[in-house]
Write a protein that holds these residues in place. Structure first.
Motif, mmCIF file in Angstrom:
data_model
loop_
_atom_site.group_PDB
_atom_site.id
_atom_site.type_symbol
_atom_site.label_atom_id
_atom_site.label_comp_id
_atom_site.label_asym_id
_atom_site.label_seq_id
_atom_site.Cartn_x
_atom_site.Cartn_y
_atom_site.Cartn_z
ATOM 1 N N CYS A 241 0.845 -1.214 0.000
ATOM 2 C CA CYS A 241 0.000 0.000 0.000
ATOM 3 C C CYS A 241 0.877 1.260 0.000
ATOM 4 C CB CYS A 241 -0.953 -0.005 1.189
ATOM 5 S SG CYS A 241 -2.214 -1.297 1.055
ATOM 6 N N ALA A 242 1.971 1.239 0.772
ATOM 7 C CA ALA A 242 2.900 2.386 0.791
ATOM 8 C C ALA A 242 3.562 2.557 -0.571
ATOM 9 C CB ALA A 242 3.954 2.185 1.875
ATOM 10 N N PHE A 243 3.873 1.427 -1.217
ATOM 11 C CA PHE A 243 4.460 1.478 -2.558
ATOM 12 C C PHE A 243 3.471 2.101 -3.560
ATOM 13 C CE2 PHE A 243 4.457 -0.718 -6.671
ATOM 14 C CZ PHE A 243 5.640 -0.226 -7.195
ATOM 15 N N ILE A 244 2.190 1.736 -3.430
ATOM 16 C CA ILE A 244 1.165 2.319 -4.314
ATOM 17 C C ILE A 244 1.109 3.833 -4.100
ATOM 18 C CG2 ILE A 244 -1.341 2.456 -4.728
ATOM 19 C CD1 ILE A 244 -1.431 -0.599 -4.089
ATOM 20 N N ARG A 245 1.162 4.254 -2.839
ATOM 21 C CA ARG A 245 1.105 5.700 -2.555
ATOM 22 C C ARG A 245 2.332 6.423 -3.139
ATOM 23 N NH1 ARG A 245 -2.609 7.301 0.691
ATOM 24 N NH2 ARG A 245 -2.604 5.512 2.080
ATOM 25 N N ARG A 246 3.498 5.792 -3.024
ATOM 26 C CA ARG A 246 4.718 6.408 -3.599
ATOM 27 C C ARG A 246 4.593 6.508 -5.120
ATOM 28 N NH1 ARG A 246 7.465 3.036 -0.164
ATOM 29 N NH2 ARG A 246 8.232 1.683 -1.825
ATOM 30 N N THR A 247 4.045 5.461 -5.732
ATOM 31 C CA THR A 247 3.886 5.453 -7.201
ATOM 32 C C THR A 247 2.963 6.597 -7.624
ATOM 33 O OG1 THR A 247 4.152 3.062 -7.183
ATOM 34 C CG2 THR A 247 3.194 4.012 -9.177
#
Ligand code: PEP
Length: 250
Positions: A187-193
């Protein structure tokens, strides 16, 4: 602060009559909750009856799919404006079962997302990797491509109001849940993307749900993670008692 959103995906379960009973029971158990957004997503055939049953409650109404065209010769399909017309507020787009069994692609997801926003519906866009992807360490590559393809051409402002559901396919309906740490990492990776594609404030506003065998006994741990803002729930949403426990996760 992002308002948590707990959405129930009823899939191909519940007649209109059964669905009305379910939302009446759910409303009785959750009508005092005002700090969590609650959404139910019944099959198309139950939507009008459930729209009447949730009127005046704090329960939102979502469809599980739609076509991206406004009208036309598309036998068996439902247009965004038709959903809006019968009282839908939300729509699930690109669920893994749609991608797997009905050949939906990032391009069709992108078309549907744009059409839903144009019609004034709030989309819940689903992304997630297969077990083969995860075991090949390809989760971020696969999910990153789904996010980029799905959100292509949107504005930061549109993305800020979106909900993305991260649903590892191997965890859906299997009883296997991603650990809260693993789920939060993606989920954090999605937000960074999203921050890289658009801007940081839009990424901070975006709500990201986890989905995949969320149950009353694991919801609190998942919801305690900083990048998990809600849950998209299949099995446990089919019963008012279990779904209400998810809504009252605190
Ligand atoms: C889903 O259908 O999106 C889902 C997460 O199902 P379940 O909760 O049953 O795993």
């Amino acid at each position: 602060m992002r308002k948590p959103i707990i959405a129930g995906n009823w899939k191909m379960y519940k007649t209109a009559g059964e669905g009305v009973i379910l939302v009446q029971e759910l409303n009785a158990l959750t009508n005092a909750v005002n700090d969590v957004e609650i959404v139910v997503c019944p099959p198309f055939t139950a939507l009008p009856a459930i729209a009447a049953a949730v009127a005046g409650t704090n329960i939102g109404l979502g469809a599980q799919n739609m076509h991206w065209e406004e009208k036309g010769a598309f036998t068996g399909e439902i247009a965004p404006g038709m959903l809006k017309d019968i009282g839908c507020t939300h729509v699930i787009i690109g669920h893994s079962e749609r991608r797997q069994y009905f050949a939906e692609t990032d391009q069709t997801v992108n078309n549907k997302l744009k059409a839903a926003l144009k019609a004034g519906l709030k989309p819940i866009m689903c992304v997630g990797e297969t077990l083969i992807d995860r075991e090949a360490n390809a989760t971020k590559r696969v999910v990153g491509a789904q996010v980029k393809g799905g959100l292509d051409g949107l504005s930061g402002q549109q993305v800020a109001g979106l909900v993305i559901a991260y649903e590892p396919i191997w965890a859906i309906g299997t009883g296997r849940t991603a650990s809260a740490e693993d789920a939060n990492e993606v989920c954090a990776f999605i937000r960074r993307t999203v921050a890289e594609m658009f801007d940081q404030p839009s990424a901070e506003s975006l709500r990201i749900q986890y989905g995949g065998s969320v149950k009353p006994d694991n919801v609190a741990e998942l919801m305690a993670k900083p990048d998990i803002d809600g849950a998209l729930v299949g099995g446990a949403s089919l019963e008012a008692e279990s779904f209400s426990k998810l809504v009252k996760f605190k």
